[in-house]
Design a protein around this motif. Structure first.
Motif: not given
Length: 516
Positions: A492-498
């Motif tokens: 289970q994951s979610e997109p992010v921007t670093i």
């Protein structure tokens, strides 16, 4: 040297300036000094006479029919001392050394050796009973005392006790031996160290005779010379005879075994000398074996330290490769999964702490994290201050490396939480960690030299994994799209921007849990 010899009633004389005369029958390509042809019972070569100062020697050269000295068979006994006029039988030919008109001046003996004669010698590197020779009944009885010695030596762990036992057996098995001693050469200084002796008190050893036995690789019996002003003594008692036998290794003589007698000049027999050589061989094997064991322990300790970065399962495979000689320096290129864990805000947390408290804190966190890494077959490449670099899929390929890496990351965050709660309960500073995951092709393997070998991983993928770790907040796991494409069905994951310094925004995924 002048040799008189007789064959079929015909007397002849041979005279030469050579110090060694080889006797036998001529053959093309074979150097024979005294040719006894046509005596067909003589071997080619058969025996050799030699002279050292005023002393004469004879040695059978492994002939077919042997050599008799005054009626005694000397084949296989090494060099034997002879006197002018002694009878030597070679085949059907009788020979004798004739004394020169004037005896050559006796060469001075080395300091500490005393005046004496070597009465018999045996090659320490040859079989004790050559050819058809058999032990005498007396020798057989004494050998029976030694049959259980190897078992006793194998059960004894201490080398000094083993060597003491050998010397005690020597004195017990040779009734004429009143004292015995064993010396071993120190590898660093070359000095002969006294390792064992009986009875207690001052040992009876001539260092010059000990060196002679080692240099010539021969066991020999020695007796006191005729000059009453030059003697070997111990505690006021005059030593009349002695035996010395070298301890032989593969390439050198590294020690000596000796026995002495106070009573008679001709105290020791050939059987005594054979027994002495057998015991010297036992002692040599004990010393060599103990040295090999110490070397193996040192190598095992070194290998264990080298293997601490790997999980037990990987460690066993690497050790198997090392045992078979397949582990080599050098790297290989392949895809691996890289995990980097770093303590968040470490500089601020450690600013007011004692240095020992900082070390204790790092150990509190890293110890359970290493256990987690090993549980999922990862390799700890290195610790970098408050961070650790972990590799999955190296040094051996692993088709499940991506899933094992994400499972390890989740287990590591759970372990970090448990440690932090325990530290907070003890009123100690707790920490949080951020973890980054990435995969890609790298160069990995054992780098350095045979003296200093380290496992390492090199490549752009390592630098990229650092970026994902920098983008992870406290308690977070940030993975790249390259890792996600392998595990998307299981996580289970979610997109992010670093935000990456000098590179700008970087798309990634925050790992939340495993599905199910």
């Amino acid at each position: 040297m002048r040799i008189a010899y007789t064959f079929e009633g015909k007397d002849s004389t041979f005279e030469t300036d050579k110090r060694t005369v080889v006797i036998g029958r001529a053959k093309p390509g074979l150097a024979i000094d005294l040719d006894l042809t046509p005596d067909k019972t003589v071997s080619r070569p058969h025996a050799a006479f030699s002279v050292e100062g005023s002393r004469y020697w004879i040695e059978d050269l492994d002939s077919t029919r042997g050599t008799l000295l005054n009626g005694e068979e000397i084949k296989g006994m090494g060099r034997r001392r002879i006197q002018p006029g002694d009878s030597v039988q070679i085949g059907d030919t009788t020979l004798a050394i004739e004394a020169p008109a004037s005896e050559p001046e006796r060469a001075p003996l080395p300091e500490g050796q005393g005046s004496g004669d070597i009465t018999q010698t045996l090659d320490a590197g040859r079989s004790l009973f050559a050819g058809k020779e058999q032990p005498s009944e007396d020798m057989g009885r004494r050998l029976a005392l030694l049959y259980d010695l190897p078992l006793q030596l194998s059960l004894e762990a201490r080398l000094d006790t083993v060597l003491q036992t050998i010397v005690e057996r020597l004195v017990a098995a040779v009734p004429r031996a009143t004292r015995g001693a064993l010396l071993v050469k120190d590898p660093a200084s070359g000095q002969l160290l006294l390792k064992a002796h009986v009875p207690a008190g001052e040992p009876a050893v001539s260092l010059s005779l000990a060196q002679q036995a080692m240099e010539q690789r021969q066991g020999f019996a020695w007796r006191r010379g005729t000059d009453p002003d030059v003697t070997m003594t111990l505690g006021g008692q005059q030593i009349t005879s002695a035996m010395y036998a070298p301890l032989l290794g593969k390439d050198e003589a590294f020690g000596v075994l000796c026995a002495v007698n106070y009573d008679t000049l001709d105290a020791f027999t050939t059987d005594d000398l054979r027994l002495m050589l057998a015991l010297a061989q036992y002692a040599a094997m004990a010393v060599v074996q103990r040295g090999m064991q110490e070397e193996l322990r040192a190598n095992a300790s070194l290998m264990t330290r080298l293997m601490t970065n790997f999980s037990p399962k990987v460690r066993e495979r690497l050790l198997a490769s090392a045992r078979t000689g397949r582990m080599r320096l050098g790297g290989q290129k392949s895809e691996v999964t890289i995990l980097i864990a770093d303590i968040r805000d470490f500089t601020r947390l450690s600013a007011g702490m004692d240095s020992q408290d900082v070390v204790d804190m790092l150990n509190d966190y890293f110890s359970p994290l290493v256990d987690v890494v090993f549980r999922f077959d990862g390799t700890v490449d290195k610790f970098i201050g408050d961070a650790m670099l972990v590799i999955f899929g190296s040094p051996e390929a692993d088709a499940q490396q991506h899933e094992k890496a994400v499972r390890a990351a989740l287990a590591m965050q759970a372990a970090i939480k448990t440690v932090s709660e325990a530290r907070a309960a003890r009123h100690q500073v707790p920490c949080d960690m951020g973890i980054g995951l990435h995969c890609g092709e790298v160069l990995h393997g054992f780098i350095g030299s045979n003296e200093r070998m380290e496992f390492t991983v090199i490549g752009e993928a390592v630098n990229r994994a650092t970026r994902y770790c920098e983008g992870a907040g406290p308690g977070e796991i940030i993975m790249s799209a390259q890792v996600h494409q392998w595990v998307w069905r299981a996580v289970q994951s979610e997109p992010v921007t670093i935000n990456v310094k000098h590179e700008g925004p970087l798309p990634a995924l925050r790992l939340k849990a495993m599905k199910g």
